[in-house]
Design a protein around this motif. Structure first.
Motif, PDB file in Angstrom:
ATOM      1  N   ASP A 199       0.837  -1.209   0.000  1.00 43.93           N
ATOM      2  CA  ASP A 199       0.000   0.000   0.000  1.00 43.93           C
ATOM      3  C   ASP A 199       0.870   1.257   0.000  1.00 43.93           C
ATOM      4  O   ASP A 199       0.521   2.272  -0.605  1.00 43.93           O
ATOM      5  N   GLY A 200       2.007   1.171   0.682  1.00 43.82           N
ATOM      6  CA  GLY A 200       2.898   2.320   0.776  1.00 43.82           C
ATOM      7  C   GLY A 200       3.650   2.626  -0.501  1.00 43.82           C
ATOM      8  O   GLY A 200       4.351   3.643  -0.583  1.00 43.82           O
ATOM      9  N   ARG A 201       3.509   1.776  -1.494  1.00 46.79           N
ATOM     10  CA  ARG A 201       4.174   1.999  -2.770  1.00 46.79           C
ATOM     11  C   ARG A 201       3.267   2.703  -3.777  1.00 46.79           C
ATOM     12  O   ARG A 201       3.629   2.830  -4.956  1.00 46.79           O
ATOM     13  N   ASP A 202       2.120   3.161  -3.326  1.00 47.16           N
ATOM     14  CA  ASP A 202       1.161   3.764  -4.254  1.00 47.16           C
ATOM     15  C   ASP A 202       1.734   4.967  -4.993  1.00 47.16           C
ATOM     16  O   ASP A 202       1.509   5.137  -6.189  1.00 47.16           O
ATOM     17  N   ILE A 203       2.505   5.794  -4.307  1.00 47.50           N
ATOM     18  CA  ILE A 203       3.037   6.985  -4.976  1.00 47.50           C
ATOM     19  C   ILE A 203       4.203   6.644  -5.895  1.00 47.50           C
ATOM     20  O   ILE A 203       4.524   7.413  -6.808  1.00 47.50           O
ATOM     21  N   LEU A 204       4.837   5.483  -5.679  1.00 45.11           N
ATOM     22  CA  LEU A 204       5.989   5.117  -6.497  1.00 45.11           C
ATOM     23  C   LEU A 204       5.580   4.823  -7.946  1.00 45.11           C
ATOM     24  O   LEU A 204       6.373   5.017  -8.869  1.00 45.11           O
ATOM     25  N   ALA A 205       4.356   4.362  -8.112  1.00 45.80           N
ATOM     26  CA  ALA A 205       3.883   4.079  -9.467  1.00 45.80           C
ATOM     27  C   ALA A 205       3.883   5.348 -10.309  1.00 45.80           C
ATOM     28  O   ALA A 205       4.198   5.323 -11.505  1.00 45.80           O
ATOM     29  N   TYR A 206       3.528   6.474  -9.688  1.00 44.55           N
ATOM     30  CA  TYR A 206       3.508   7.746 -10.412  1.00 44.55           C
ATOM     31  C   TYR A 206       4.925   8.216 -10.721  1.00 44.55           C
ATOM     32  O   TYR A 206       5.179   8.828 -11.758  1.00 44.55           O
ATOM     33  N   GLU A 207       5.854   7.921  -9.818  1.00 45.33           N
ATOM     34  CA  GLU A 207       7.238   8.326 -10.058  1.00 45.33           C
ATOM     35  C   GLU A 207       7.836   7.553 -11.224  1.00 45.33           C
ATOM     36  O   GLU A 207       8.556   8.114 -12.051  1.00 45.33           O
ATOM     37  N   LYS A 208       7.535   6.287 -11.269  1.00 49.43           N
ATOM     38  CA  LYS A 208       8.058   5.463 -12.354  1.00 49.43           C
ATOM     39  C   LYS A 208       7.504   5.933 -13.690  1.00 49.43           C
ATOM     40  O   LYS A 208       8.210   5.985 -14.694  1.00 49.43           O
ATOM     41  N   ARG A 209       6.233   6.317 -13.691  1.00 50.44           N
ATOM     42  CA  ARG A 209       5.586   6.727 -14.937  1.00 50.44           C
ATOM     43  C   ARG A 209       6.007   8.132 -15.355  1.00 50.44           C
ATOM     44  O   ARG A 209       6.257   8.411 -16.513  1.00 50.44           O
ATOM     45  N   ALA A 210       6.077   9.017 -14.393  1.00 49.52           N
ATOM     46  CA  ALA A 210       6.330  10.423 -14.720  1.00 49.52           C
ATOM     47  C   ALA A 210       7.780  10.837 -14.511  1.00 49.52           C
ATOM     48  O   ALA A 210       8.164  11.942 -14.901  1.00 49.52           O
ATOM     49  N   ARG A 211       8.571   9.970 -13.864  1.00 50.36           N
ATOM     50  CA  ARG A 211       9.970  10.281 -13.578  1.00 50.36           C
ATOM     51  C   ARG A 211      10.111  11.624 -12.891  1.00 50.36           C
ATOM     52  O   ARG A 211      10.893  12.490 -13.280  1.00 50.36           O
ATOM     53  N   HIS A 212       9.315  11.763 -11.833  1.00 50.74           N
ATOM     54  CA  HIS A 212       9.355  12.937 -10.956  1.00 50.74           C
ATOM     55  C   HIS A 212       8.831  14.220 -11.607  1.00 50.74           C
ATOM     56  O   HIS A 212       9.026  15.310 -11.067  1.00 50.74           O
ATOM     57  N   ASN A 213       8.189  14.105 -12.776  1.00 52.46           N
ATOM     58  CA  ASN A 213       7.581  15.304 -13.358  1.00 52.46           C
ATOM     59  C   ASN A 213       6.316  15.659 -12.598  1.00 52.46           C
ATOM     60  O   ASN A 213       5.750  14.848 -11.869  1.00 52.46           O
ATOM     61  N   LEU A 214       5.838  16.865 -12.777  1.00 52.69           N
ATOM     62  CA  LEU A 214       4.584  17.279 -12.167  1.00 52.69           C
ATOM     63  C   LEU A 214       3.427  16.506 -12.775  1.00 52.69           C
ATOM     64  O   LEU A 214       3.495  16.055 -13.917  1.00 52.69           O
ATOM     65  N   SER A 215       2.369  16.361 -12.028  1.00 53.22           N
ATOM     66  CA  SER A 215       1.186  15.649 -12.510  1.00 53.22           C
ATOM     67  C   SER A 215       0.628  16.325 -13.761  1.00 53.22           C
ATOM     68  O   SER A 215       0.708  17.535 -13.933  1.00 53.22           O
ATOM     69  N   LYS A 216       0.045  15.502 -14.645  1.00 50.61           N
ATOM     70  CA  LYS A 216      -0.576  16.043 -15.854  1.00 50.61           C
ATOM     71  C   LYS A 216      -2.060  16.338 -15.642  1.00 50.61           C
ATOM     72  O   LYS A 216      -2.812  16.493 -16.594  1.00 50.61           O
ATOM     73  N   LEU A 217      -2.447  16.405 -14.353  1.00 49.76           N
ATOM     74  CA  LEU A 217      -3.837  16.718 -14.031  1.00 49.76           C
ATOM     75  C   LEU A 217      -4.215  18.075 -14.609  1.00 49.76           C
ATOM     76  O   LEU A 217      -3.455  19.036 -14.485  1.00 49.76           O
ATOM     77  N   PRO A 218      -5.369  18.201 -15.291  1.00 48.53           N
ATOM     78  CA  PRO A 218      -5.796  19.497 -15.823  1.00 48.53           C
ATOM     79  C   PRO A 218      -5.801  20.572 -14.741  1.00 48.53           C
ATOM     80  O   PRO A 218      -6.203  20.327 -13.607  1.00 48.53           O
ATOM     81  N   LYS A 219      -5.334  21.746 -15.093  1.00 47.59           N
ATOM     82  CA  LYS A 219      -5.178  22.824 -14.122  1.00 47.59           C
ATOM     83  C   LYS A 219      -6.481  23.162 -13.416  1.00 47.59           C
ATOM     84  O   LYS A 219      -6.514  23.410 -12.224  1.00 47.59           O
ATOM     85  N   ASN A 220      -7.587  23.172 -14.116  1.00 50.60           N
ATOM     86  CA  ASN A 220      -8.853  23.540 -13.498  1.00 50.60           C
ATOM     87  C   ASN A 220      -9.247  22.564 -12.387  1.00 50.60           C
ATOM     88  O   ASN A 220      -9.711  22.966 -11.329  1.00 50.60           O
ATOM     89  N   ASP A 221      -9.057  21.261 -12.637  1.00 47.07           N
ATOM     90  CA  ASP A 221      -9.378  20.264 -11.614  1.00 47.07           C
ATOM     91  C   ASP A 221      -8.509  20.445 -10.393  1.00 47.07           C
ATOM     92  O   ASP A 221      -8.945  20.340  -9.262  1.00 47.07           O
TER      93      ASP A 221
END
Length: 537
Positions: A510-532
Motif C-alpha cells: 500500500d505504501g508503494r502507491d506513490i511510487l507508481a507515479y514516479e516510475k511513470r512520470a519520472r518525478h515530473n509534475l502531474s498532468k492533471l488538468p489545471k482547473n481540476d
C-alpha cells in the motif's frame, strides 16, 4: 588518543558532531562516506584536518563496517535515510537503516570489541507516531506506533530493538525534529511539509545543539566525568521549554522571515490532520542533565537564521507570488495530500485525514480553522488554555502522561516478576517466565502477545522503551486499529484521533502507491488538468 567512528557524517546531525568533536583536538575521527561526487569533494576538504580519516563504503556492506569500526572506542551511528527520500525508496531505507545497523553491531562483536567500543545510536521521535492535543506530552516508555506509511520510523524501531538487545555498551538517543540552516531550502522540492499537522506539538532540536550533545558525550565519557548510569538507556533529545511549539507556529515563524505568516501562504486544508509524529518531551531534561546541550531554543534559532538570510525580507511585498510559485507547485508532487485527493489514493487519504468526507469537511478559511496555539480546541473551536497545556507542573493534573502498565514509582532495583506480569497484561499478553531476579532489567525473559507469538526480550525493552511483540507490533503492516482492540497500552493513545471502527490495515505494498507515479512520470509534475487541480486547492 581515542577514536570516534561517525556514520552519516555528510548529514545534518553527523556533520555537526564531526565538526565539534574534531574541533576539540582530543579525538581521532573516522567517517564512512558513500563514493559519490559530492562526498569525494567533501572528503578532500575534511582530510585537511590530520585527525579526520575518511573511508569510502556503505554500512549496507558488512565488510565496510568491519573495517570502519576496527579499533574504534565510540561508534556514533547517525546515518539514516530520512524523509522525504525515505518515502520514495522504502527498500533502500529499510536496508540502510535496519540492516546497516545490524551490520555495525555485528562488526563490533566480530572484531572482539565488546568491552572496548561504546555504541551510540541515534533514533527518532517518529518512532512514537502521531500525537494530538489530548496527549501532547510524551516520554521514553510510551508506545511505539509509527505513523502509517512512515517506513523511516518503522526501520528505526526495528534497528533500535537490535541495539537495545545487543551485548554492547550502548545508548539510544531519540532525536526530535532538527532545525538547521538549510531547512527551508531543503524542503522546497517535495510535498513533505504538508505532512505537518497544524496542531502537532513539536519540541525542536537544532543541529548545533545536537552536535554539542554528541561532543559532550564522548568528551565526558573519555575523561571519566559521565555517570556510568548513563549507559544502556534510551533518552529523548529535545531543546526543552523554549523549543516547544506547534506545527502552525513552526511554519508561521519560518515564513515570517519573509515578512509574511503561514496564513498568508497556506490554505488550512493543504496539510494533513493526523498521522504525523512529534510531541513535547516531559523527560528531555534528563539527557540535558547529563550532557548540558540545551542552549538554543526555537526563537533563538530563527533569530540567528533571520540575520543570516536578511534578503528573505525582499519577499514581503509579494505574498501571492510566494504562494503561487513556491508553495502551490509542491501540491502537485506525489507526496502532497492534494495529490492523493485528486488521484484517489484512498489508503493515504484515510490514514492522514480519516476519510475523503473528513477532508471535504475541513475549513477552507483560517477564520474557521481552530488552532490550539491560539487557545482554540482543535476539535470544537471552544476556548483551550494553551499555556496551561504547556505547563510541565500540570502534566499529571491534565491527564497528559500515558500509563505504562506498572508501578512507575518503583525504582528499577525494586521491580520483580509481579510488575513484569502486570506490564505484560497491559500490553494484552503475558510473561511466560515464572521468575526473575528482582531489579535485573537486562536478562531476557519469555513473553507472549495476544496473538500467541512467543518471544524473548529484556524487562528494560518492554517496560522502559515502548517495544512489544516483534511480529504483530512490527511495521509494516500498520494495523494499530486492530491491535488497539486487544492492547490497552496502544488503545489509550490510538483512540485520541481514531474511531473504534477504524481497523484498516496498511501493507508495505500500500505504501508503494506513490511510487507508481514516479516510475511513470519520472518525478515530473502531474498532468492533471489545471482547473481540476485548482478546484481542490
Amino acid at each position: 588518543m581515542k577514536t570516534v567512528f561517525i556514520t552519516g557524517a555528510s548529514g545534518t546531525m553527523g556533520s555537526e558532531a564531526l565538526i565539534q568533536i574534531a574541533h576539540t583536538g582530543k579525538f581521532r575521527c573516522r567517517i564512512l562516506l558513500r563514493p559519490k561526487k559530492t562526498n569525494i569533494r567533501l572528503a578532500k576538504k575534511l582530510q585537511k584536518n590530520e585527525l579526520i580519516e575518511v573511508l569510502f563504503g556503505n554500512i549496507r556492506n558488512y565488510d565496510d563496517c568491519l573495517t570502519a569500526v576496527k579499533g574504534a572506542d565510540y561508534v556514533l551511528h547517525c546515518a539514516a535515510i530520512i524523509p522525504p527520500a525515505a518515502d520514495h525508496d522504502p527498500d533502500e531505507t529499510l536496508a540502510t537503516n535496519y540492516l546497516g545497523t545490524k551490520n555495525l553491531l555485528k562488526a563490533v562483536v566480530s572484531n572482539g570489541q565488546i568491552e572496548k567500543t561504546k555504541f551510540i545510536y541515534v533514533g527518532t521521535v517518529a518512532e512514537y507516531g502521531n500525537r494530538t492535543f489530548k496527549h501532547p506530552w510524551g516520554r521514553v516508555g510510551d508506545p511505539l506506533m509509527p505513523s502509517v506509511f512512515d517506513i523511516y520510523a518503522a526501520s528505526k524501531v526495528k534497528a533500535e530493538r537490535e541495539v537495545i538487545e545487543s551485548s554492547l555498551c550502548w545508548v539510544s538517543l531519540r532525536q526530535s525534529g532538527i532545525l538547521y540552516d538549510d531547512v527551508l531550502f531543503n524542503n522546497m522540492h517535495d510535498g513533505l511539509m504538508f505532512h505537518t499537522c497544524w496542531n502537532a506539538p513539536i519540541e525542536w532540536a537544532t543541529a548545533k545543539t545536537s552536535g554539542l550533545l554528541l561532543k559532550n558525550l564522548v568528551e565526558k565519557d573519555s575523561d571519566g566525568t559521565l555517570n556510568a548510569g548513563f549507559w544502556k538507556k534510551v533518552y529523548n533529545i529535545g531543546n526543552g521549554k523554549t523549543a516547544r511549539v506547534t506545527g502552525f507556529e513552526t511554519l508561521d515563524r519560518g515564513f515570517k522571515m519573509m515578512g509574511r505568516g503561514a496564513n498568508e501562504i497556506f490554505n488550512p486544508e493543504w496539510n494533513v490532520t493526523r498521522n504525523f509524529h512529534c510531541m513535547w518531551f516531559s523527560d528531555s531534561h534528563i539527557l540535558n542533565d547529563y550532557l548540558d546541550f540545551q542552549h538554543e531554543g526555537f526563537e533563538d534559532f530563527f533569530a540567528r537564521l533571520e540575520k543570516k538570510l536578511r534578503y528573505f525580507k525582499l519577499g514581503k511585498p509579494f505574498p501571492h507570488l510566494i504562494k503561487y510559485f513556491a508553495i502551490m507547485p509542491l501540491l502537485r508532487t506525489n507526496n502532497a495530500p492534494v495529490f492523493w485527493i485528486t488521484h484517489n489514493l484512498t489508503k493515504r487519504v484515510n490514514a492522514f485525514f480519516g476519510s475523503i468526507e473528513a477532508y471535504r469537511a475541513l475549513a477552507r478559511s483560517w477564520d474557521h480553522f481552530p488552532l490550539m496555539c491560539k487557545n482554540q480546541n482543535p476539535e470544537t473551536g471552544a476556548f483551550w488554555d494553551y499555556e496551561k497545556m504547556k505547563d510541565e507542573s500540570l502534566l499529571v493534573q491534565n491527564g497528559f502522561l500515558l500509563n505504562h502498565g506498572y508501578d512507575e514509582t518503583k525504582k528499577n532495583e525494586e521491580l520483580g516478576i509481579e510488575d513484569i506480569k502486570e506490564a505484560a497484561a497491559f500490553r494484552g499478553g503475558k510473561c511466560i517466565s515464572k521468575t526473575m531476579t528482582r531489579g535485573d532489567m537486562y536478562s531476557p525473559l519469555q513473553w507472549q502477545c495476544h496473538n500467541g507469538h512467543c518471544f524473548e526480550a529484556s524487562p528494560y525493552l518492554v517496560l522502559k522503551t515502548g517495544h512489544w511483540c516483534p511480529e504483530c507490533c512490527n511495521c509494516p503492516p500498520w494495523n494499530f486499529g486492530e491491535l488497539a482492540k486487544h492492547i490497552p497500552f496502544y488503545a489509550q493513545l490510538w483512540y485520541d484521533d481514531h474511531g473504534a471502527g477504524e481497523t484498516e490495515s496498511y501493507s508495505a505494498q500500500d505504501g508503494r502507491d506513490i511510487l507508481a507515479y514516479e516510475k511513470r512520470a519520472r518525478h515530473n509534475l502531474s498532468k492533471l488538468p489545471k482547473n481540476d487541480f485548482l478546484e481542490v486547492c
